[in-house]
Design a protein around this motif. Structure first.
Motif, PDB file in Angstrom:
ATOM      1  N   TYR A 138     -67.618  48.875  24.390  1.00  0.00           N
ATOM      2  CA  TYR A 138     -67.767  47.500  23.901  1.00  0.00           C
ATOM      3  C   TYR A 138     -68.498  47.534  22.553  1.00  0.00           C
ATOM      4  CZ  TYR A 138     -67.988  42.448  25.093  1.00  0.00           C
ATOM      5  OH  TYR A 138     -67.827  41.082  25.147  1.00  0.00           O
ATOM      6  N   LEU A 139     -67.810  48.073  21.543  1.00  0.00           N
ATOM      7  CA  LEU A 139     -68.370  48.267  20.203  1.00  0.00           C
ATOM      8  C   LEU A 139     -67.721  47.313  19.222  1.00  0.00           C
ATOM      9  CD1 LEU A 139     -68.252  52.060  19.270  1.00  0.00           C
ATOM     10  CD2 LEU A 139     -70.286  50.671  19.615  1.00  0.00           C
ATOM     11  N   ASN A 140     -68.440  46.987  18.147  1.00  0.00           N
ATOM     12  CA  ASN A 140     -67.766  46.234  17.101  1.00  0.00           C
ATOM     13  C   ASN A 140     -67.854  46.957  15.754  1.00  0.00           C
ATOM     14  OD1 ASN A 140     -70.332  45.504  16.058  1.00  0.00           O
ATOM     15  ND2 ASN A 140     -70.361  43.650  17.305  1.00  0.00           N
ATOM     16  N   GLU A 141     -67.265  46.327  14.777  1.00  0.00           N
ATOM     17  CA  GLU A 141     -67.052  46.991  13.502  1.00  0.00           C
ATOM     18  C   GLU A 141     -68.363  47.280  12.782  1.00  0.00           C
ATOM     19  OE1 GLU A 141     -65.499  44.260  14.628  1.00  0.00           O
ATOM     20  OE2 GLU A 141     -63.437  44.961  14.927  1.00  0.00           O
ATOM     21  N   LEU A 142     -69.287  46.337  12.782  1.00  0.00           N
ATOM     22  CA  LEU A 142     -70.528  46.579  12.035  1.00  0.00           C
ATOM     23  C   LEU A 142     -71.348  47.695  12.683  1.00  0.00           C
ATOM     24  CD1 LEU A 142     -71.787  43.107  10.791  1.00  0.00           C
ATOM     25  CD2 LEU A 142     -69.876  44.523  10.045  1.00  0.00           C
ATOM     26  N   GLN A 143     -71.238  47.816  14.020  1.00  0.00           N
ATOM     27  CA  GLN A 143     -71.924  48.943  14.656  1.00  0.00           C
ATOM     28  C   GLN A 143     -71.380  50.255  14.103  1.00  0.00           C
ATOM     29  OE1 GLN A 143     -71.325  47.082  18.759  1.00  0.00           O
ATOM     30  NE2 GLN A 143     -73.122  48.341  19.145  1.00  0.00           N
ATOM     31  N   LEU A 144     -70.050  50.333  14.009  1.00  0.00           N
ATOM     32  CA  LEU A 144     -69.448  51.568  13.504  1.00  0.00           C
ATOM     33  C   LEU A 144     -69.842  51.808  12.047  1.00  0.00           C
ATOM     34  CD1 LEU A 144     -67.545  53.965  14.019  1.00  0.00           C
ATOM     35  CD2 LEU A 144     -65.704  52.585  13.062  1.00  0.00           C
ATOM     36  N   LEU A 145     -69.863  50.746  11.234  1.00  0.00           N
ATOM     37  CA  LEU A 145     -70.211  50.928   9.819  1.00  0.00           C
ATOM     38  C   LEU A 145     -71.655  51.430   9.682  1.00  0.00           C
ATOM     39  CD1 LEU A 145     -68.413  47.821   8.295  1.00  0.00           C
ATOM     40  CD2 LEU A 145     -67.703  50.226   8.139  1.00  0.00           C
ATOM     41  N   GLY A 146     -72.546  50.956  10.539  1.00  0.00           N
ATOM     42  CA  GLY A 146     -73.921  51.473  10.526  1.00  0.00           C
ATOM     43  C   GLY A 146     -73.935  52.960  10.829  1.00  0.00           C
ATOM     44  N   CYS A 147     -73.130  53.351  11.790  1.00  0.00           N
ATOM     45  CA  CYS A 147     -73.021  54.765  12.156  1.00  0.00           C
ATOM     46  C   CYS A 147     -72.494  55.583  10.977  1.00  0.00           C
ATOM     47  CB  CYS A 147     -72.102  54.900  13.369  1.00  0.00           C
ATOM     48  SG  CYS A 147     -71.542  56.576  13.706  1.00  0.00           S
ATOM     49  N   LEU A 148     -71.440  55.082  10.366  1.00  0.00           N
ATOM     50  CA  LEU A 148     -70.845  55.826   9.243  1.00  0.00           C
ATOM     51  C   LEU A 148     -71.843  55.970   8.097  1.00  0.00           C
ATOM     52  CD1 LEU A 148     -67.261  54.248   9.196  1.00  0.00           C
ATOM     53  CD2 LEU A 148     -67.967  56.428  10.241  1.00  0.00           C
ATOM     54  N   ALA A 149     -72.601  54.919   7.828  1.00  0.00           N
ATOM     55  CA  ALA A 149     -73.620  54.991   6.776  1.00  0.00           C
ATOM     56  C   ALA A 149     -74.650  56.054   7.127  1.00  0.00           C
ATOM     57  CB  ALA A 149     -74.283  53.620   6.597  1.00  0.00           C
ATOM     58  N   GLY A 150     -74.977  56.149   8.405  1.00  0.00           N
ATOM     59  CA  GLY A 150     -75.926  57.179   8.835  1.00  0.00           C
ATOM     60  C   GLY A 150     -75.358  58.571   8.643  1.00  0.00           C
ATOM     61  N   VAL A 151     -74.106  58.742   9.000  1.00  0.00           N
ATOM     62  CA  VAL A 151     -73.480  60.060   8.865  1.00  0.00           C
ATOM     63  C   VAL A 151     -73.473  60.489   7.403  1.00  0.00           C
ATOM     64  CG1 VAL A 151     -71.309  61.318   9.106  1.00  0.00           C
ATOM     65  CG2 VAL A 151     -72.111  59.853  10.962  1.00  0.00           C
ATOM     66  N   GLU A 152     -73.215  59.534   6.530  1.00  0.00           N
ATOM     67  CA  GLU A 152     -73.200  59.881   5.101  1.00  0.00           C
ATOM     68  C   GLU A 152     -74.546  60.431   4.642  1.00  0.00           C
ATOM     69  OE1 GLU A 152     -71.912  56.336   3.090  1.00  0.00           O
ATOM     70  OE2 GLU A 152     -69.840  56.563   3.779  1.00  0.00           O
ATOM     71  N   MET A 153     -75.613  59.773   5.055  1.00  0.00           N
ATOM     72  CA  MET A 153     -76.941  60.256   4.643  1.00  0.00           C
ATOM     73  C   MET A 153     -77.220  61.644   5.207  1.00  0.00           C
ATOM     74  SD  MET A 153     -79.443  56.923   4.624  1.00  0.00           S
ATOM     75  CE  MET A 153     -79.095  56.331   6.272  1.00  0.00           C
ATOM     76  N   ILE A 154     -76.801  61.843   6.454  1.00  0.00           N
ATOM     77  CA  ILE A 154     -77.061  63.145   7.066  1.00  0.00           C
ATOM     78  C   ILE A 154     -76.245  64.239   6.383  1.00  0.00           C
ATOM     79  CG2 ILE A 154     -76.965  64.465   9.221  1.00  0.00           C
ATOM     80  CD1 ILE A 154     -77.023  61.600  10.593  1.00  0.00           C
ATOM     81  N   LEU A 155     -75.003  63.911   6.049  1.00  0.00           N
ATOM     82  CA  LEU A 155     -74.175  64.906   5.362  1.00  0.00           C
ATOM     83  C   LEU A 155     -74.861  65.348   4.068  1.00  0.00           C
ATOM     84  CD1 LEU A 155     -70.605  63.409   5.963  1.00  0.00           C
ATOM     85  CD2 LEU A 155     -71.470  65.589   6.842  1.00  0.00           C
ATOM     86  N   GLN A 156     -75.416  64.401   3.338  1.00  0.00           N
ATOM     87  CA  GLN A 156     -76.168  64.780   2.131  1.00  0.00           C
ATOM     88  C   GLN A 156     -77.379  65.625   2.494  1.00  0.00           C
ATOM     89  OE1 GLN A 156     -77.443  61.964  -0.755  1.00  0.00           O
ATOM     90  NE2 GLN A 156     -75.388  61.694  -1.621  1.00  0.00           N
ATOM     91  N   ASP A 157     -78.089  65.181   3.539  1.00  0.00           N
ATOM     92  CA  ASP A 157     -79.287  65.914   3.993  1.00  0.00           C
ATOM     93  C   ASP A 157     -78.994  67.393   4.240  1.00  0.00           C
ATOM     94  OD1 ASP A 157     -80.901  63.678   4.044  1.00  0.00           O
ATOM     95  OD2 ASP A 157     -80.998  63.502   6.234  1.00  0.00           O
ATOM     96  N   VAL A 158     -77.829  67.652   4.840  1.00  0.00           N
ATOM     97  CA  VAL A 158     -77.540  69.046   5.202  1.00  0.00           C
ATOM     98  C   VAL A 158     -76.766  69.768   4.102  1.00  0.00           C
ATOM     99  CG1 VAL A 158     -77.590  68.594   7.684  1.00  0.00           C
ATOM    100  CG2 VAL A 158     -75.413  68.442   6.447  1.00  0.00           C
ATOM    101  N   GLY A 159     -76.633  69.120   2.955  1.00  0.00           N
ATOM    102  CA  GLY A 159     -76.109  69.846   1.810  1.00  0.00           C
ATOM    103  C   GLY A 159     -74.640  69.629   1.490  1.00  0.00           C
ATOM    104  N   TYR A 160     -74.017  68.684   2.162  1.00  0.00           N
ATOM    105  CA  TYR A 160     -72.620  68.405   1.819  1.00  0.00           C
ATOM    106  C   TYR A 160     -72.590  67.274   0.785  1.00  0.00           C
ATOM    107  CZ  TYR A 160     -67.743  67.067   2.136  1.00  0.00           C
ATOM    108  OH  TYR A 160     -66.438  66.766   1.830  1.00  0.00           O
ATOM    109  N   PRO A 161     -71.859  67.489  -0.316  1.00  0.00           N
ATOM    110  CA  PRO A 161     -71.934  66.547  -1.441  1.00  0.00           C
ATOM    111  C   PRO A 161     -71.071  65.309  -1.253  1.00  0.00           C
ATOM    112  CG  PRO A 161     -70.453  68.353  -1.980  1.00  0.00           C
ATOM    113  CD  PRO A 161     -70.959  68.625  -0.588  1.00  0.00           C
TER     114      PRO A 161
END
Lengths: 401, 401, 401, 401
Positions: C353-376
């Protein structure tokens, strides 16, 4: 966080706050919401409509004020009266005393009619005052429907009859805190101008909504009443009712959803069945008290309360010790005697979403405590008296037939 | 009962009532209790002690009044002032406006100092008034710490400095409804005499406790203040504090247990960490607004609020339509523009127990809505600006290191 | 008790257990009940009827077994097969691997058809096996509808078509754990003989009900299957279904009420709308992965899963570090890579029972982590891609139009 | 959703599922979590340690299997025995009968020792079998500690003594479903090799965890036992215990948090106090039955159960009618008579987090029902007998002294 844990359920038999049904606990188990979204006005609209049914009024306007019974009193008074106004008020116990204290501090001219604690309002005194007040200096009659401290229910129909006999225009302002939704209460039929109750009483919610219902004459009075008020002012509510957004300031989302569940439960059981159930519980409690050889603080049957019974203990017993032991030894919460009857009575609240076996468990506990504190009660005697009555009067649970 | 269901979680970004943490929801998931048993006074004692820490006061006395922020305002005023008293009050947005309306209806002599909406309180005007008031006719300064309608934070240290410069004895009465427990607030250091907040704001509870903390000079003033009051009267609380039973009338058992959980969460995270988190959320929101090419309603950086951001939309857009679409299409709750800024701003509340990804989800939603209503924003732009800031400032979660 | 507290909500994006809607949490917030009273059979009856709708079957018989998906697997196998029976089973990831391990330990003769992880089941191999099995030695085909470890969805219609082409009587046993109630699943139309799912997946309950639905051929097979079984035996359930008491042993009252609420939510939203929502969330996630320049573990579009996306990270990054940081720094729960793809992929679950803004928050988090671990990665890029897609596809929330 | 609503609380006196304390309901009121995050293993570790205390073992290894008591039985048997193994099993009531049925279906060679229902296990027969089994063909003794259908508690110390006297190596496998955490149970002292219980019994949780504790000899036996098992296989658990991730498949997050709260409550009250409380409740119930002039199904005092009392009704009464009326008229849930004693007994469960007044309410209800169905009981008589006993034995609640 759970200080004072004790095995099993607490047996909550104070006359408020009362047990909250699981259905209501569930309804309140939620996050906050934006009260300006369309959801909350839609919910509020149904609540306002349905609250009127509980008060048995079609012409009254309900205000669901985020406050307690004390605040609801203040709202009833300050919206309808001006400082200096003469009001007749009946002192019959601790709660009427506190209300009178409020009336005096709000600078009304309070004509106090006092009864012995355990007696009802002196309606003969009211009649003589009304009869002689041909100048209509009396602006309002303030009366508790049910005095929670002594278990006394006043006869409101009689009050209305007196006012009508003399065609006296005084407003009839009623504290229904421990009566409405448990005792027979008829706002329109009895010509009650303002009636109040609190969410934590028969409606079985947490404390936090002071429910005030104002009849047409009260609304009219509010237009000229000079008592200062802002938080408690009906005018702000009425403005937002017009707007369809309903709330001049932030309500408790939880209590609104809880109230919805509470009203649903009442209507499912049927308001008349709710009232009949309270009568059964009250009657059974009185039969038990009689079986124990103790006296009901309420001095005449006509005043017997179906929501709370104040039990008089022999003079050699401190009733506060009964309440202490009940909590410490049996996880049972009883009501203390207050003020004039402190140490002399303890109280059994039997209002809310309670059933017969819960009450019998309470009565069995009281019997053990009475023995503990030196009163020679026969164990099982009160339970037997109450059971014998119940056996013949409990109907099958409608949903389970 | 669940009207207007929508898939997934509601994204609640109004500046109150705010999201309730699960820990608090759990703590409130319970039956009523007898508030006269030893359990509730024991609980209350810890609450009163701990609330003082949130206000950063050691000398203040807290009152946990069963009411809303509006009632807390009334309690602050009526306990310290008498009708006719001159007060200086700052009008900088809808909530200060409502408070001033209350002050006037309570018959104080209100000296209103108005600013454009989006600006802070005019402290230079205050200084000149104070300077010229050598007769000390000004009895109190009433000021909102954070104006929730415009996202403006006033400089309270400066207010204190002005009063001190002229050794002016006026009481300093502060509305901290949308600031305390989220913004830096220092009751003792800033010489605040009365400060208030509401349970449904940064403390993250349901609505229902108006928290009023009174300093020693306010308590002193309450002994002679002539405004009529009963429900809101501190005197009754102080009497029951003396008795150790704490409550002059019935509190909400649920909110007391909820407040215990709320305070525990704040202390576990650390009040300074809570404040720093709000600063991160506020800064990131402002960076997003800038990236969108929109203006912050708050006109100078010194007034920027870390609890709410009011975003100005271009004149060809109705901001109310943004709020409507957010709720209808994205299950996102934003704050409307109120009164003078109705239609012109929408508000993002970023206070309470929120984290960064929740805010980024909200910002992503706002971007889509801005496009929906015809504003040419680049999708992802605000999120990118906020993320870039977060990436360098989010600390590891302390309990998870 | 609340170990590892972190501010704000946990962002739960593992592919199960998934977020529980508040409506379901409320429904489960209750005491136990006597499961032999009339209430529980009455409730169970509605559940059995309605579960069939989720599986799109009219002829299947559901068993709501107090177990997990692993237990549901075992129930499906042991009721229909005998030790030594030949079955064809597809190994395409960790969960199919575990199921095959179970099949082997239960002493079936498992004909394993292995694919590279990231590919779907080799249906051409199935076809050749079926074509050559004229003696009908193959008793069952075991296949996961959606492999949770790699985000691969198999084509069940095609499996049925192969079996039908050769009029092969093998039973078709389907693991629908991460598909049913989220992906398009048609038990009757596809001739699925046994299908299973778990309560903690798309139905959004806690773990604890293994839902097994058996078609008529499976029920028939159960009469002669020689695998030993007691707890998982359908026979006991069928006996109690006949009696109308439904339960051979104690069910979880909470999960029954929770399932009622879960089904109500699905029907209110509409099963087809639920499936469409999952498609939107899955598509948006894939667009974000593409925008980040990363590869989907799923190697062809035909196998793309709308419930979970496994993202392949560059070889210089340890995907487990992404999952660790997500939890420690952003309160975001992602799925680890398992077994062969450990360290190589991380997984975003987007079911329930998820909605779109929940997913967008997740994606924004993944982006920051990808940078954190060195992926450009470019911050905001994935969010922008997903938002652009959402903007044009999110319908108004039906209940809010 | 709330079918069959009835005013007030349900009085739940079946011998399981039992009442869930509010503290546990609160602990379970939550969203799902990722069970692979560090939080769940950390929680699980404390649970495994603390469960051992409840079983009074230091050498046993607990398995918290997502199943019911029936599944726990199966796990105990299949991990330690091979098809064809000879076991001695005692048939003394419906639950031992069901366990024997399971043993037979799992293809063990079951040597059934039957007693009249109402009598304990025939330990003299056991002794003669053990004495004569010098070849050690008996691989295990299976015995229920407490037969829930008849309220009979077996003497496990005596069983151990018999085995030891003959130095017989048979495993001792004990069903402690309705005993552990309520009756005195000593796994290590009594040399119990496998003991099981269910979450919904004395631990007061919802159904869903089958707790199996295996002693060192049972673990050793599991290495060679040939019964097929996967879901119930201890090996998979032991592997994940080694890894420190604890779970071979998904647990119920809710039940883990609930179990934490349950264990905390037990330790706060004190396990010995919990057992003593159950003894008080059991004794009082038996005194009431005696006062009513009815017979306890349990034929000798040595077998009296402190968790459930089966009451024999006169032959002219159908005990099922008592159970039906209890639920329909008094919102009281009693246990039916099962199988051989169907119609002849009704059962009062008195296990879990119950207190004395709850039991007295139940007894008062039973008295009324007995009259309703034509048995000439004196109202109040059972309550009086139980109260008289309680009065002298209830200690003050420790936390409230």
């Amino acid at each position: 966080m759970d200080y004072f844990n004790a095995p099993g359920r607490n047996h909550l038999f104070v006359p408020g706050p009362v047990n909250i049904p699981d259905q209501i606990i569930r309804a309140m188990n939620r996050n906050n919401e934006d009260y300006r979204s369309p959801a909350i006005p839609a919910l509020t609209k149904t609540l306002l409509e349905d609250v009127k049914k509980i008060f048995k009024t079609t012409t009254g306007i309900p205000f669901l004020i985020p406050t307690t019974g004390t605040g609801a009193w203040e709202s009833a008074l300050t919206n309808t009266l001006s400082p200096g106004d003469r009001i007749v008020s009946f002192l019959i116990g601790q709660f009427s005393l506190l209300w009178i204290d409020q009336q005096q501090r709000l600078k009304f001219n309070v004509d106090v009619v006092e009864s012995d604690w355990g007696q009802g309002a002196k309606l003969d005194v009211l009649e003589s005052k009304i009869a002689s007040d041909t100048a209509h200096t009396i602006k309002a009659i303030c009366i508790v429907h049910n005095e929670t401290a002594t278990g006394v229910t006043n006869n409101l129909a009689k009050v209305r009859q007196i006012l009508d006999s003399y065609q006296h225009p005084a407003l009839l302002i009623v504290d229904g805190v421990s009566s409405i939704c448990a005792l027979d209460f008829r706002m329109d039929e009895w010509g009650v101008d303002v009636a109040i109750t609190g969410s934590q009483k028969a409606l079985s919610l947490p404390t936090g909504i002071g429910i005030v219902v104002a009849g047409p004459r009260a609304i009219e009075a509010s237009k000229t009443a000079k008592s200062l008020r802002v938080f408690f002012d009906w005018k702000d509510y009425l403005k937002f009712y017009q707007l369809g957004t309903y709330w001049p300031y932030t309500p408790s989302i939880h209590l609104l959803y809880g109230l919805r569940a509470a009203l649903d439960l009442v209507f499912e059981e049927g308001l008349e069945n709710v009232i009949a159930r309270h009568n059964r519980l009250g009657t059974a409690t009185r039969l038990a008290v009689e079986a124990w050889g103790l006296k009901n603080c309420t001095q005449k049957e006509e005043w017997h309360s179906d929501t709370v019974t104040a039990v008089v203990v022999p003079s050699y017993i401190d009733s506060a010790e009964i309440v202490r032991r009940a909590w410490k030894r049996y996880n049972l919460s009883l009501g203390l005697g207050l003020n004039k009857v402190a140490g002399k009575v303890f109280r059994i609240g039997h209002l809310g979403y309670l059933n017969e076996l819960q009450l019998l468990g309470c009565l069995a506990g009281v019997e053990m405590i009475l023995q503990d504190v030196g009163y020679p009660v026969k164990l099982g005697s009160g339970v037997a008296a109450a059971s014998a009555y119940f056996k013949n009067t409990i109907p099958l649970i409608p949903s389970r037939i």
